[in-house]
Write an enzyme that holds these catalytic residues in place. Structure first.
Site, mmCIF file in Angstrom:
data_model
loop_
_atom_site.group_PDB
_atom_site.id
_atom_site.type_symbol
_atom_site.label_atom_id
_atom_site.label_comp_id
_atom_site.label_asym_id
_atom_site.label_seq_id
_atom_site.Cartn_x
_atom_site.Cartn_y
_atom_site.Cartn_z
ATOM 1 N N ARG A 140 0.834 -1.206 0.000
ATOM 2 C CA ARG A 140 0.000 0.000 0.000
ATOM 3 C C ARG A 140 0.867 1.252 0.000
ATOM 4 O O ARG A 140 0.563 2.229 -0.702
ATOM 5 C CB ARG A 140 -0.950 -0.033 1.202
ATOM 6 C CG ARG A 140 -2.085 0.950 1.106
ATOM 7 C CD ARG A 140 -3.179 0.652 2.111
ATOM 8 N NE ARG A 140 -2.691 0.751 3.490
ATOM 9 C CZ ARG A 140 -3.411 0.399 4.554
ATOM 10 N NH1 ARG A 140 -4.628 -0.083 4.412
ATOM 11 N NH2 ARG A 140 -2.912 0.524 5.770
ATOM 12 N N LYS A 142 -2.768 6.348 1.260
ATOM 13 C CA LYS A 142 -2.609 6.792 2.651
ATOM 14 C C LYS A 142 -1.699 8.019 2.711
ATOM 15 O O LYS A 142 -0.575 7.971 3.202
ATOM 16 C CB LYS A 142 -2.075 5.638 3.505
ATOM 17 C CG LYS A 142 -2.765 5.563 4.867
ATOM 18 C CD LYS A 142 -2.477 4.261 5.575
ATOM 19 C CE LYS A 142 -2.906 4.301 7.016
ATOM 20 N NZ LYS A 142 -4.370 4.289 7.217
ATOM 21 N N GLU A 186 -16.509 6.034 3.755
ATOM 22 C CA GLU A 186 -15.896 5.505 4.974
ATOM 23 C C GLU A 186 -15.852 6.608 6.015
ATOM 24 O O GLU A 186 -16.426 7.676 5.821
ATOM 25 C CB GLU A 186 -14.502 4.948 4.682
ATOM 26 C CG GLU A 186 -13.509 5.947 4.134
ATOM 27 C CD GLU A 186 -12.092 5.376 4.021
ATOM 28 O OE1 GLU A 186 -11.649 4.698 4.950
ATOM 29 O OE2 GLU A 186 -11.453 5.630 2.988
HETATM 30 C C1 LIG Z 1 -5.457 3.470 7.450
HETATM 31 C C2 LIG Z 1 -6.854 3.743 7.060
HETATM 32 C C3 LIG Z 1 -7.873 2.782 7.221
HETATM 33 C C4 LIG Z 1 -7.665 1.455 7.910
HETATM 34 O O1 LIG Z 1 -6.778 0.625 7.247
HETATM 35 P P1 LIG Z 1 -6.121 -0.635 7.990
HETATM 36 O O2 LIG Z 1 -5.156 -1.147 6.988
HETATM 37 O O3 LIG Z 1 -7.208 -1.601 8.265
HETATM 38 O O4 LIG Z 1 -5.501 -0.121 9.235
HETATM 39 C C5 LIG Z 1 -9.140 3.091 6.755
HETATM 40 N N1 LIG Z 1 -9.419 4.289 6.207
HETATM 41 C C6 LIG Z 1 -8.472 5.237 6.055
HETATM 42 C C7 LIG Z 1 -8.840 6.532 5.443
HETATM 43 C C8 LIG Z 1 -7.163 4.991 6.472
HETATM 44 O O5 LIG Z 1 -6.237 5.937 6.317
#
Ligand SMILES: *Cc1c(COP(=O)(O)O)cnc(C)c1O
Length: 341
Positions: free
Chosen positions: A82, A184, A220
């Site tokens: 990622r 991210k 989300e």
């Molecule tokens: C990091 C993140 C998540 C959760 O991801 P995980 O890999 O399960 O920790 C969900 N939404 C956003 C916007 C994120 O930055």
């Protein structure tokens, strides 16, 4: 190895400095060999691209002690992938995926005294990040970058028991269509702060963001993906190009299908069908799943039948199975658990 004298079950969710962190520099078009260092500070140009144009991204994962006393991480290869994808989107040099996983191992080993014992509920949170460190004043990518990994012990997420959340359908947008919602990037968080502070002031735990284009579909929260359970126990998660692909959510969907034999579906979820669901949860590394008890859509209260006192039945099964896999109580799918020591 002697553990640090820390009150593991009461450490909360703040930053606490540990002994070692990993640093690698990208200079003259290549990553150097990297090393563990003791210095927890960074010196950089006042004009570094991270400071001026937010050229930075991060990952988050946990190391923890399993039932049989091993220190492990959960699917770190997916964090490596990622960050690799995020770096490309932000015009940063990707850090090699195998080296990412090794750097995480090194940091955990060097800070093993900070990995909370089994059963404490606490974990060692690991934060890999990558940012532009050389000066830019005209808008363009930096020439030089730094990749770092630090770790900090964090307390159990559900201190004092699991309490379902109340969330609001936000009027702010998290991610633009064709934007950076699926990576991210630090910038996604900078611009979400006003929305979350506002939601907290209004008495909500979290925001539910809708798709920015039509404002009809569920996306989300600021840092966690949704799963919904239908009344006939199907596990549904929203499908969208602007959602961050949560490793926890992807793992839970696999667990639902392969371990619990449930039907799973990744599809567009509309805000106007929220009242049809039986359960709702937020998925992310920190909490695995946080149950949602109530969703407020501009004054209209949607109370999930699972209620405001405990996790819904299916959510609980998912939570118990995934945490069981993580803690070594249930056999993990091939490659999910990385044993560090
Ligand atoms: C990091 C993140 C998540 C959760 O991801 P995980 O890999 O399960 O920790 C969900 N939404 C956003 C916007 C994120 O930055």
């Amino acid at each position: 190895m002697e553990k640090k004298d820390i009150d593991w079950s009461n450490i909360g969710f703040g930053y606490q400095k540990t002994d070692k962190r990993y640093v690698s520099n990208y200079v003259d078009g290549a990553w150097d060999e990297g090393a563990l260092v003791s210095d927890d500070t960074i010196t950089m140009s006042e004009c570094a691209s991270v400071l001026q144009y937010a050229q930075t991204c991060f990952e988050g994962l946990k190391a923890y002690t399993t039932e049989d006393g091993k220190i492990v991480t959960f699917r770190p290869d997916l964090n490596a992938q990622r960050m690799f994808d995020t770096a490309k989107r932000l015009e940063m040099p990707s850090f090699p995926k195998d080296r990412f996983v090794e750097a995480v191992d090194e940091v955990v080993k060097a800070n093993a005294a900070y990995v909370p014992p089994y059963g404490s509920g606490a974990t060692l949170y690991i934060r890999p990040y990558l940012f532009g460190i050389s000066p830019v004043i005209g808008v363009k990518p930096a020439d030089n970058y730094q990749f770092r990994v630090f770790s900090t012990p964090v307390g159990p997420y559900f201190k004092g028991g699991i309490k379902p959340l109340t969330i609001k359908v936000s009027d702010f947008d998290r991610a633009a269509p064709n934007g950076t919602g699926h990576v991210k990037a630090g910038l996604n968080y900078a611009m979400s702060l006003h929305a979350i502070v506002t939601a907290h002031e209004e008495g909500y735990d979290e925001n539910m963001y809708l798709d920015a284009k039509t404002r009809t579909r569920v996306e989300e929260t600021g840092g966690a993906n949704f799963i919904f359970i239908t009344k006939d126990k199907k596990v549904v998660t929203p499908k969208s190009d602007s959602i961050l692909p949560s490793i926890t959510r992807r793992s839970l969907m696999y667990v639902a299908k392969e371990y619990l034999g449930l039907d799973v579906e990744e599809r567009e979820v509309y805000a106007d069908e929220l009242s049809d669901f039986a359960e709702c949860g937020l998925c992310g590394t920190a909490a695995v799943i946080s149950p949602v008890g109530k969703i407020v859509d501009h004054g209209k209260e949607i109370c999930l039948p699972s209620g405001m006192t405990s996790m819904g039945e299916t959510t609980k099964k998912l939570y118990d199975t995934l945490t069981g896999i993580q803690m070594g109580k249930i056999e993990a799918p091939e490659g999910w658990i990385r044993e560090i020591m």
